[in-house]
Enzyme design. Structure first.
Site, PDB file in Angstrom:
ATOM      1  N   ALA A   1      -6.870  14.017  11.502  1.00  0.00           N
ATOM      2  CA  ALA A   1      -7.060  14.480  12.873  1.00  0.00           C
ATOM      3  C   ALA A   1      -7.704  15.863  12.921  1.00  0.00           C
ATOM      4  CB  ALA A   1      -5.707  14.500  13.582  1.00  0.00           C
TER       5      ALA A   1
ATOM      6  N   HIS B   1      11.148  37.415   3.159  1.00  0.00           N
ATOM      7  CA  HIS B   1      12.269  36.899   2.379  1.00  0.00           C
ATOM      8  C   HIS B   1      13.423  36.562   3.313  1.00  0.00           C
ATOM      9  CE1 HIS B   1      14.968  36.416  -1.012  1.00  0.00           C
ATOM     10  NE2 HIS B   1      15.865  37.152  -0.340  1.00  0.00           N
TER      11      HIS B   1
ATOM     12  N   VAL C   1      -3.003  -0.515   3.808  1.00  0.00           N
ATOM     13  CA  VAL C   1      -3.936  -0.424   2.677  1.00  0.00           C
ATOM     14  C   VAL C   1      -5.204   0.331   3.068  1.00  0.00           C
ATOM     15  CG1 VAL C   1      -3.085  -2.496   1.511  1.00  0.00           C
ATOM     16  CG2 VAL C   1      -4.886  -2.709   3.238  1.00  0.00           C
TER      17      VAL C   1
ATOM     18  N   GLY D   1       0.835  -1.200   0.000  1.00  0.00           N
ATOM     19  CA  GLY D   1       0.000   0.000   0.000  1.00  0.00           C
ATOM     20  C   GLY D   1       0.867   1.246   0.000  1.00  0.00           C
ATOM     21  N   GLY D   2       0.891   1.934  -1.133  1.00  0.00           N
ATOM     22  CA  GLY D   2       1.725   3.136  -1.261  1.00  0.00           C
ATOM     23  C   GLY D   2       0.918   4.404  -1.095  1.00  0.00           C
ATOM     24  N   GLY D   3       0.192   4.477   0.046  1.00  0.00           N
ATOM     25  CA  GLY D   3      -0.581   5.689   0.351  1.00  0.00           C
ATOM     26  C   GLY D   3       0.147   6.504   1.402  1.00  0.00           C
TER      27      GLY D   3
HETATM   28  P1  FAD Z   1      -9.048   8.032  17.074  1.00  0.00           P
HETATM   29  O1  FAD Z   1      -7.873   8.912  17.182  1.00  0.00           O
HETATM   30  O2  FAD Z   1      -8.893   6.720  16.428  1.00  0.00           O
HETATM   31  O3  FAD Z   1      -9.575   7.842  18.568  1.00  0.00           O
HETATM   32  C1  FAD Z   1     -10.630   6.996  18.876  1.00  0.00           C
HETATM   33  C2  FAD Z   1     -10.515   6.613  20.344  1.00  0.00           C
HETATM   34  O4  FAD Z   1     -11.691   5.916  20.729  1.00  0.00           O
HETATM   35  C3  FAD Z   1      -9.345   5.671  20.635  1.00  0.00           C
HETATM   36  O5  FAD Z   1      -8.534   6.226  21.641  1.00  0.00           O
HETATM   37  C4  FAD Z   1      -9.996   4.374  21.091  1.00  0.00           C
HETATM   38  O6  FAD Z   1      -9.262   3.701  22.082  1.00  0.00           O
HETATM   39  C5  FAD Z   1     -11.324   4.902  21.635  1.00  0.00           C
HETATM   40  N1  FAD Z   1     -12.411   3.908  21.624  1.00  0.00           N
HETATM   41  C6  FAD Z   1     -12.836   3.167  20.560  1.00  0.00           C
HETATM   42  N2  FAD Z   1     -13.876   2.406  20.939  1.00  0.00           N
HETATM   43  C7  FAD Z   1     -14.103   2.661  22.252  1.00  0.00           C
HETATM   44  C8  FAD Z   1     -15.036   2.184  23.192  1.00  0.00           C
HETATM   45  N3  FAD Z   1     -15.970   1.281  22.882  1.00  0.00           N
HETATM   46  N4  FAD Z   1     -14.983   2.657  24.444  1.00  0.00           N
HETATM   47  C9  FAD Z   1     -14.049   3.568  24.805  1.00  0.00           C
HETATM   48  N5  FAD Z   1     -13.144   4.066  23.949  1.00  0.00           N
HETATM   49  C10 FAD Z   1     -13.169   3.622  22.693  1.00  0.00           C
HETATM   50  N6  FAD Z   1      -3.947  12.402  10.569  1.00  0.00           N
HETATM   51  C11 FAD Z   1      -3.525  13.657  10.335  1.00  0.00           C
HETATM   52  O7  FAD Z   1      -4.350  14.583  10.255  1.00  0.00           O
HETATM   53  N7  FAD Z   1      -2.183  13.944  10.186  1.00  0.00           N
HETATM   54  C12 FAD Z   1      -1.240  12.979  10.269  1.00  0.00           C
HETATM   55  O8  FAD Z   1      -0.054  13.265  10.128  1.00  0.00           O
HETATM   56  C13 FAD Z   1      -1.665  11.646  10.504  1.00  0.00           C
HETATM   57  N8  FAD Z   1      -0.757  10.661  10.596  1.00  0.00           N
HETATM   58  C14 FAD Z   1      -1.183   9.386  10.883  1.00  0.00           C
HETATM   59  C15 FAD Z   1      -0.229   8.380  10.976  1.00  0.00           C
HETATM   60  C16 FAD Z   1      -0.625   7.091  11.260  1.00  0.00           C
HETATM   61  C17 FAD Z   1       0.419   6.012  11.367  1.00  0.00           C
HETATM   62  C18 FAD Z   1      -2.004   6.795  11.476  1.00  0.00           C
HETATM   63  C19 FAD Z   1      -2.442   5.408  11.814  1.00  0.00           C
HETATM   64  C20 FAD Z   1      -2.959   7.786  11.373  1.00  0.00           C
HETATM   65  C21 FAD Z   1      -2.562   9.093  11.071  1.00  0.00           C
HETATM   66  N9  FAD Z   1      -3.481  10.128  10.940  1.00  0.00           N
HETATM   67  C22 FAD Z   1      -3.060  11.395  10.665  1.00  0.00           C
HETATM   68  C23 FAD Z   1      -4.924   9.900  11.099  1.00  0.00           C
HETATM   69  C24 FAD Z   1      -5.394  10.333  12.509  1.00  0.00           C
HETATM   70  O9  FAD Z   1      -4.692   9.595  13.476  1.00  0.00           O
HETATM   71  C25 FAD Z   1      -6.888  10.119  12.639  1.00  0.00           C
HETATM   72  O10 FAD Z   1      -7.565  10.815  11.613  1.00  0.00           O
HETATM   73  C26 FAD Z   1      -7.391  10.633  13.981  1.00  0.00           C
HETATM   74  O11 FAD Z   1      -6.739  10.011  15.050  1.00  0.00           O
HETATM   75  C27 FAD Z   1      -8.896  10.421  14.103  1.00  0.00           C
HETATM   76  O12 FAD Z   1      -9.354  10.872  15.331  1.00  0.00           O
HETATM   77  P2  FAD Z   1     -10.653  10.238  16.000  1.00  0.00           P
HETATM   78  O13 FAD Z   1     -10.868  11.022  17.246  1.00  0.00           O
HETATM   79  O14 FAD Z   1     -11.745  10.151  15.032  1.00  0.00           O
HETATM   80  O15 FAD Z   1     -10.269   8.729  16.335  1.00  0.00           O
HETATM   81  P1  NAD Z   2      -4.279   5.228   2.150  1.00  0.00           P
HETATM   82  O1  NAD Z   2      -5.685   5.169   1.732  1.00  0.00           O
HETATM   83  O2  NAD Z   2      -3.610   6.537   2.253  1.00  0.00           O
HETATM   84  O3  NAD Z   2      -3.388   4.340   1.180  1.00  0.00           O
HETATM   85  C1  NAD Z   2      -3.680   2.996   0.951  1.00  0.00           C
HETATM   86  C2  NAD Z   2      -2.980   2.585  -0.329  1.00  0.00           C
HETATM   87  O4  NAD Z   2      -3.022   1.185  -0.432  1.00  0.00           O
HETATM   88  C3  NAD Z   2      -3.643   3.142  -1.585  1.00  0.00           C
HETATM   89  O5  NAD Z   2      -2.670   3.724  -2.404  1.00  0.00           O
HETATM   90  C4  NAD Z   2      -4.288   1.922  -2.220  1.00  0.00           C
HETATM   91  O6  NAD Z   2      -4.351   1.995  -3.624  1.00  0.00           O
HETATM   92  C5  NAD Z   2      -3.358   0.821  -1.762  1.00  0.00           C
HETATM   93  N1  NAD Z   2      -3.952  -0.516  -1.686  1.00  0.00           N
HETATM   94  C6  NAD Z   2      -5.193  -0.856  -1.271  1.00  0.00           C
HETATM   95  N2  NAD Z   2      -5.340  -2.204  -1.282  1.00  0.00           N
HETATM   96  C7  NAD Z   2      -4.153  -2.722  -1.717  1.00  0.00           C
HETATM   97  C8  NAD Z   2      -3.663  -4.032  -1.920  1.00  0.00           C
HETATM   98  N3  NAD Z   2      -4.419  -5.098  -1.676  1.00  0.00           N
HETATM   99  N4  NAD Z   2      -2.390  -4.186  -2.362  1.00  0.00           N
HETATM  100  C9  NAD Z   2      -1.605  -3.117  -2.587  1.00  0.00           C
HETATM  101  N5  NAD Z   2      -2.024  -1.843  -2.407  1.00  0.00           N
HETATM  102  C10 NAD Z   2      -3.267  -1.645  -1.971  1.00  0.00           C
HETATM  103  O7  NAD Z   2      -4.229   4.428   3.543  1.00  0.00           O
HETATM  104  P2  NAD Z   2      -3.132   4.363   4.689  1.00  0.00           P
HETATM  105  O8  NAD Z   2      -1.795   4.743   4.171  1.00  0.00           O
HETATM  106  O9  NAD Z   2      -3.314   3.050   5.346  1.00  0.00           O
HETATM  107  O10 NAD Z   2      -3.613   5.489   5.676  1.00  0.00           O
HETATM  108  C11 NAD Z   2      -4.926   5.431   6.239  1.00  0.00           C
HETATM  109  C12 NAD Z   2      -5.447   6.810   6.503  1.00  0.00           C
HETATM  110  O11 NAD Z   2      -4.792   7.386   7.625  1.00  0.00           O
HETATM  111  C13 NAD Z   2      -5.197   7.792   5.353  1.00  0.00           C
HETATM  112  O12 NAD Z   2      -6.168   7.685   4.355  1.00  0.00           O
HETATM  113  C14 NAD Z   2      -5.293   9.096   6.067  1.00  0.00           C
HETATM  114  O13 NAD Z   2      -6.653   9.450   6.202  1.00  0.00           O
HETATM  115  C15 NAD Z   2      -4.708   8.794   7.435  1.00  0.00           C
HETATM  116  N6  NAD Z   2      -3.288   9.230   7.493  1.00  0.00           N
HETATM  117  C16 NAD Z   2      -2.992  10.531   7.288  1.00  0.00           C
HETATM  118  C17 NAD Z   2      -1.695  10.961   7.330  1.00  0.00           C
HETATM  119  C18 NAD Z   2      -1.397  12.416   7.133  1.00  0.00           C
HETATM  120  O14 NAD Z   2      -2.329  13.211   7.212  1.00  0.00           O
HETATM  121  N7  NAD Z   2      -0.152  12.795   6.893  1.00  0.00           N
HETATM  122  C19 NAD Z   2      -0.663  10.071   7.553  1.00  0.00           C
HETATM  123  C20 NAD Z   2      -0.983   8.739   7.742  1.00  0.00           C
HETATM  124  C21 NAD Z   2      -2.304   8.333   7.720  1.00  0.00           C
END
Ligand code: FAD
Ligand code: NAD
Length: 465
Positions: free
Chosen positions: A320, A444, A271, A183-185
């Protein structure tokens, strides 16, 4: 345990939930938040912040490696550098610890009661929380679901052993010699780049014809070029088929149907993410869905009166800052204010090398909406500041209406351009015209001058290109 009765109950303390609860508390709403893991949610504990910490550490290590191998032109030399990933992870964990404690402190300061445990709906007004000391019943007038998202698992590559999600990738004890990224996202390229800089031999397997398919090819080109320079192999149009565990390899199928194996001490599956809609009693309240997500309206109301949903559980973009903006809005609605989702754009930033920013419409999206547009693009090769930070690869691009010059979209790719995203968002949110941007003095030497120059270019009289 005595029942808790409150006006607002928030389930999940990620960026959506904790912001909602803090704002509600500030407005005097009697608020309880339930969290089963750690305050801060995915973003602070296993997402945005830890990934950016790892990316920073990898950048620093790569610099050190270049100083040591004599390929750096700055004249800095160094004896052979090494990285102790356990220490890097411990540093990242300290940052996470500070931030989660900070969130807990802010909730307390706003008068919000936090209950640690797993929440489950009993009915539309009652939630049972499984806590360490037993069941806690909470009755609330209004409930906000902010349960977030979790990594998508591929049935033929279940998580476990060498197959890891971003969560495990952010806490590895050592740098894997070989890493296959499926998954290259966003996550695949952010973390894949970081591991390549840390010394892994990285192969990215992407099903679509190119990586980062959500953005146009011009915008992602500098990232693809950099991946190549870092020695990352990108296999686009390729499908993962399964683990060859005995061989420490991943079986893949190329676009032409040929089957191959790639070395993979670890396989990082990125993915996409799915909404967390299980294990909290969705079946008890039977909310309308939008695909896998919970359906909401422009006030984040679900199909059941008194129940709101915010953040990743409600759909794309799963970012987020969207979750936080929804959380703040819902808190104000619950407190009696008149609010609706009126944002013109949600910025997207990908922390690849170089970084990508996109706010509003791309040229293609603007054209598809049937408008006549004008585009201005400023390449960083013409920026003095870009030269001083070796960030010449990339550009700023402004898309505007041709009739009145109102800006519809802004994109950039380049070193550190994530920090330009707020200027881009502000311009779109305030309905800026090209003249507003070009008429604003940009300091600048900064990369941000490229923004003003791109606007000037769209107006037909750029100065520095
Ligand atoms: P979450 O942050 O997922 O929080 C949900 C919370 O609910 C969790 O703490 C969980 O434990 C709790 N919960 C779930 N079910 C229950 C339950 N039944 N009872 C009690 N608690 C519960 N977004 C960006 O904007 N910029 C980035 O750079 C970015 N980088 C990312 C990098 C990675 C590796 C990942 C995985 C995600 C990244 N994201 C980024 C996405 C971002 O983390 C999410 O969009 C964001 O956290 C969503 O916030 P949320 O409050 O909806 O949910
Ligand atoms: P993504 O949707 O960004 O990328 C997933 C990639 O996997 C896509 O390019 C898709 O074509 C590919 N893919 C799907 N199925 C596949 C398969 N079977 N084999 C090979 N490739 C496949 O998803 P992610 O990287 O898992 O991130 C999840 C979400 O978390 C993002 O969509 C984003 O909302 C959030 N996130 C945001 C940031 C940021 O804001 N900088 C950073 C990390 C994550």
């Amino acid at each position: 345990m005595k029942d808790i009765v409150c006006k607002l109950l928030v389930i999940g303390a990620g960026p959506g939930g904790y912001v909602c609860a803090i704002r509600a508390g500030q407005l005097g709403v009697d608020t309880v938040i339930v969290e089963k893991a750690r305050a801060g949610g995915t973003c602070l504990t296993i997402g945005c912040i830890p990934s950016k910490a790892l990316i920073h550490a990898a950048d620093e290590f790569l610099k050190a490696r270049h100083f040591a191998d004599g390929t750096d032109p700055l004249g800095i030399s160094l004896a052979s550098p090494a990285i102790d990933l356990k220490k890097t992870v411990a540093w990242k964990d300290r940052i996470v610890g500070r931030l989660t404690m900070g969130v807990s402190g802010l909730l307390k300061k706003a008068g919000v009661k936090t209950v640690q445990g797993t929440a489950r709906f009993r009915d539309g007004k009652t939630v049972v929380v499984e806590t360490e000391t037993g069941e806690q019943i909470i009755r609330a007038e209004t409930i906000v679901i902010a349960t977030g998202s979790a990594p998508v698992e591929l049935p033929f590559l279940p998580f476990g052993g060498p197959v890891i999600s971003s969560t495990e990738a952010l806490s590895l004890p050592t740098v894997p010699e070989t890493l296959a990224v499926v998954g290259g996202g966003y996550i695949g390229l952010e973390l894949g780049t970081a591991f390549a800089k840390l010394g892994s031999k990285v192969t990215v397997v992407e099903a679509m014809p190119r990586v980062l398919p959500q953005w146009d090819a011009e915008l992602t080109r500098p990232v693809v070029k950099r991946l190549e320079a870092l020695g990352v192999t990108v296999l686009a149009g390729t499908k993962a088929r399964g683990l060859v565990a005995s061989a420490g390899a991943l079986a893949i199928e190329r676009a032409n149907g040929t089957e191959e194996r790639i070395d993979a001490e670890k396989v990082l599956v990125t993915v996409g993410r799915r909404p967390v809609v299980e294990d909290w009693g969705l079946e008890e309240i039977d909310l309308d869905r939008d695909g896998r997500f919970i359906r909401i309206d422009d006030q984040c109301r679900t199909s059941m009166r008194g129940i709101y949903a915010i953040g990743d559980v409600t759909g794309e973009p799963m970012l987020a800052h969207r979750a936080m903006a929804q959380g703040e809005m819902v808190a104000e609605i619950v407190a009696g204010k008149t609010r609706g989702w009126d944002k013109r754009a949600i910025p997207a930033v990908c922390f690849t090398d170089p970084e990508i920013v996109s706010v509003g419409l791309s040229p293609d999206e603007a054209r598809k909406s049937g408008r006549e547009i004008r585009i201005g693009q400023f390449p960083f090769t013409a920026s003095g500041r870009a030269m001083t930070v070796r960030g010449e690869d990339g550009f700023v691009r402004v898309v505007a209406r041709a009739d009145d010059n109102v800006v519809l979209g802004i994109q950039a790719v380049g070193t550190g351009v994530s920090e330009l995203s707020s200027a881009f968002s502000l311009a779109i949110e305030m309905g800026a015209r090209l003249e507003d941007i070009s008429g604003t003095i940009h300091a600048h030497p900064t990369m941000s001058e490229g923004f003003a120059e791109a606007a000037l270019k769209a107006l037909g009289h750029a100065i520095h290109i």
